[in-house]
Design a protein around this motif. Structure first.
Motif, PDB file in Angstrom:
ATOM      1  N   TYR A  57       0.986  -1.241   0.045  1.00  0.00           N
ATOM      2  CA  TYR A  57      -0.058   0.052  -0.002  1.00  0.00           C
ATOM      3  C   TYR A  57       0.891   1.321  -0.029  1.00  0.00           C
ATOM      4  N   LYS A  58       2.197   1.257  -0.316  1.00  0.00           N
ATOM      5  CA  LYS A  58       3.289   2.237  -0.304  1.00  0.00           C
ATOM      6  C   LYS A  58       2.905   3.344   1.015  1.00  0.00           C
ATOM      7  N   LYS A  59       2.956   2.383   2.139  1.00  0.00           N
ATOM      8  CA  LYS A  59       2.955   3.297   3.547  1.00  0.00           C
ATOM      9  C   LYS A  59       4.135   3.084   4.029  1.00  0.00           C
ATOM     10  N   LYS A  60       4.171   3.920   5.261  1.00  0.00           N
ATOM     11  CA  LYS A  60       5.373   3.941   5.951  1.00  0.00           C
ATOM     12  C   LYS A  60       5.104   3.660   7.572  1.00  0.00           C
ATOM     13  N   LEU A  61       4.395   2.613   7.586  1.00  0.00           N
ATOM     14  CA  LEU A  61       3.888   2.166   9.173  1.00  0.00           C
ATOM     15  C   LEU A  61       4.982   1.688  10.088  1.00  0.00           C
ATOM     16  N   ASN A  62       5.254   1.770  11.210  1.00  0.00           N
ATOM     17  CA  ASN A  62       6.063   1.133  12.024  1.00  0.00           C
ATOM     18  C   ASN A  62       5.385   0.759  13.212  1.00  0.00           C
ATOM     19  N   SER A  63       6.134  -0.123  13.968  1.00  0.00           N
ATOM     20  CA  SER A  63       5.221  -0.687  15.263  1.00  0.00           C
ATOM     21  C   SER A  63       4.671   0.272  16.107  1.00  0.00           C
ATOM     22  N   VAL A  64       5.006   1.385  16.090  1.00  0.00           N
ATOM     23  CA  VAL A  64       4.392   2.584  17.051  1.00  0.00           C
ATOM     24  C   VAL A  64       3.055   3.025  16.345  1.00  0.00           C
ATOM     25  N   ASP A  65       2.985   2.894  14.999  1.00  0.00           N
ATOM     26  CA  ASP A  65       1.911   3.358  14.375  1.00  0.00           C
ATOM     27  C   ASP A  65       0.820   2.158  14.507  1.00  0.00           C
ATOM     28  N   LEU A  66       1.284   0.696  14.658  1.00  0.00           N
ATOM     29  CA  LEU A  66       0.248  -0.167  14.876  1.00  0.00           C
ATOM     30  C   LEU A  66      -0.139  -0.225  16.313  1.00  0.00           C
ATOM     31  N   ILE A  67       0.502   0.384  17.322  1.00  0.00           N
ATOM     32  CA  ILE A  67       0.160   0.675  18.485  1.00  0.00           C
ATOM     33  C   ILE A  67      -0.809   1.657  18.814  1.00  0.00           C
ATOM     34  N   ASN A  68      -0.687   2.726  17.939  1.00  0.00           N
ATOM     35  CA  ASN A  68      -1.655   3.733  17.806  1.00  0.00           C
ATOM     36  C   ASN A  68      -2.862   3.302  17.043  1.00  0.00           C
ATOM     37  N   LEU A  69      -2.829   2.728  16.142  1.00  0.00           N
ATOM     38  CA  LEU A  69      -3.953   2.051  15.366  1.00  0.00           C
ATOM     39  C   LEU A  69      -4.848   0.941  16.262  1.00  0.00           C
ATOM     40  N   PHE A  70      -4.032   0.240  17.132  1.00  0.00           N
ATOM     41  CA  PHE A  70      -4.522  -0.947  17.743  1.00  0.00           C
ATOM     42  C   PHE A  70      -3.854  -1.078  19.263  1.00  0.00           C
ATOM     43  N   PRO A  71      -4.335   0.110  20.066  1.00  0.00           N
ATOM     44  CA  PRO A  71      -3.805   0.178  21.369  1.00  0.00           C
ATOM     45  C   PRO A  71      -3.544  -0.740  22.153  1.00  0.00           C
ATOM     46  N   LYS A  72      -2.423  -0.907  22.857  1.00  0.00           N
ATOM     47  CA  LYS A  72      -2.100  -1.556  23.969  1.00  0.00           C
ATOM     48  C   LYS A  72      -1.238  -3.132  23.533  1.00  0.00           C
ATOM     49  N   ASN A  73      -1.873  -3.829  22.780  1.00  0.00           N
ATOM     50  CA  ASN A  73      -1.441  -4.920  21.970  1.00  0.00           C
ATOM     51  C   ASN A  73      -2.082  -5.163  20.687  1.00  0.00           C
ATOM     52  N   PRO A  74      -1.450  -4.565  19.610  1.00  0.00           N
ATOM     53  CA  PRO A  74      -1.752  -4.550  18.348  1.00  0.00           C
ATOM     54  C   PRO A  74      -1.839  -5.986  17.873  1.00  0.00           C
ATOM     55  N   ALA A  75      -1.030  -7.025  18.220  1.00  0.00           N
ATOM     56  CA  ALA A  75      -1.125  -8.207  17.378  1.00  0.00           C
ATOM     57  C   ALA A  75      -2.553  -9.014  17.974  1.00  0.00           C
ATOM     58  N   ILE A  76      -2.515  -8.864  19.195  1.00  0.00           N
ATOM     59  CA  ILE A  76      -3.911  -9.523  19.754  1.00  0.00           C
ATOM     60  C   ILE A  76      -5.161  -8.983  19.375  1.00  0.00           C
ATOM     61  N   LYS A  77      -5.122  -7.622  19.420  1.00  0.00           N
ATOM     62  CA  LYS A  77      -6.558  -7.014  18.961  1.00  0.00           C
ATOM     63  C   LYS A  77      -6.618  -7.273  17.522  1.00  0.00           C
ATOM     64  N   ILE A  78      -5.411  -7.048  16.389  1.00  0.00           N
ATOM     65  CA  ILE A  78      -5.840  -7.192  15.136  1.00  0.00           C
ATOM     66  C   ILE A  78      -6.346  -8.831  15.044  1.00  0.00           C
ATOM     67  N   SER A  79      -5.543  -9.789  15.810  1.00  0.00           N
ATOM     68  CA  SER A  79      -6.164 -11.045  15.362  1.00  0.00           C
ATOM     69  C   SER A  79      -7.607 -11.459  15.943  1.00  0.00           C
ATOM     70  N   LYS A  80      -7.944 -10.619  17.027  1.00  0.00           N
ATOM     71  CA  LYS A  80      -9.269 -10.758  17.623  1.00  0.00           C
ATOM     72  C   LYS A  80     -10.525 -10.364  16.443  1.00  0.00           C
ATOM     73  N   ILE A  81     -10.116  -8.814  16.078  1.00  0.00           N
ATOM     74  CA  ILE A  81     -11.025  -8.309  15.030  1.00  0.00           C
ATOM     75  C   ILE A  81     -10.890  -9.096  13.726  1.00  0.00           C
ATOM     76  N   ALA A  82      -9.995  -9.551  13.230  1.00  0.00           N
ATOM     77  CA  ALA A  82      -9.793 -10.250  11.952  1.00  0.00           C
ATOM     78  C   ALA A  82     -10.606 -11.948  12.334  1.00  0.00           C
ATOM     79  N   GLY A  83     -10.684 -12.235  13.590  1.00  0.00           N
ATOM     80  CA  GLY A  83     -11.678 -13.541  13.616  1.00  0.00           C
ATOM     81  C   GLY A  83     -10.541 -14.592  13.586  1.00  0.00           C
ATOM     82  N   ILE A  84      -9.278 -14.643  14.085  1.00  0.00           N
ATOM     83  CA  ILE A  84      -8.303 -15.528  13.790  1.00  0.00           C
ATOM     84  C   ILE A  84      -7.760 -16.136  15.318  1.00  0.00           C
ATOM     85  N   PRO A  85      -6.789 -16.861  15.591  1.00  0.00           N
ATOM     86  CA  PRO A  85      -6.543 -17.232  17.032  1.00  0.00           C
ATOM     87  C   PRO A  85      -5.525 -16.170  17.445  1.00  0.00           C
TER      88      PRO A  85
END
Length: 91
Positions: A57-85
């Protein structure tokens, strides 16, 4: 136990519970993560996720951006919203 089928409506419901207002970039991350899991049967690492999103997507995201998009624990929140383990390791 009732099986829940994932769809955008379900994702929005989970995001609302997590106090995340879903925008276009959220969907890109959610769909990439979900498709990656469905194809490879593993959760993508944060590094793989960021590399793919930035390249695709020609973005320049980093781990801080992920934390801002999915606060506290991005990996768990992304997985939860995506309906995966939840991932075994999280940032």
């Amino acid at each position: 136990m009732k099986k829940i089928f994932w769809n955008k409506k379900y994702a929005l419901k989970i995001a609302k519970k997590e106090k995340i207002k879903i925008k276009k970039i959220h969907w890109k991350i959610i769909f990439f993560t979900r498709n990656f899991y469905l194809k490879f049967h593993i959760i993508p690492s944060i590094r793989i996720l960021l590399t793919a999103i930035n390249k695709t997507y020609k973005k320049k995201l980093n781990s801080v951006d992920l934390i801002n998009l999915f606060p506290k624990n991005p990996a768990i929140k992304i997985s939860k919203i995506a309906g995966i383990p939840n991932p075994k390791k999280c940032i």
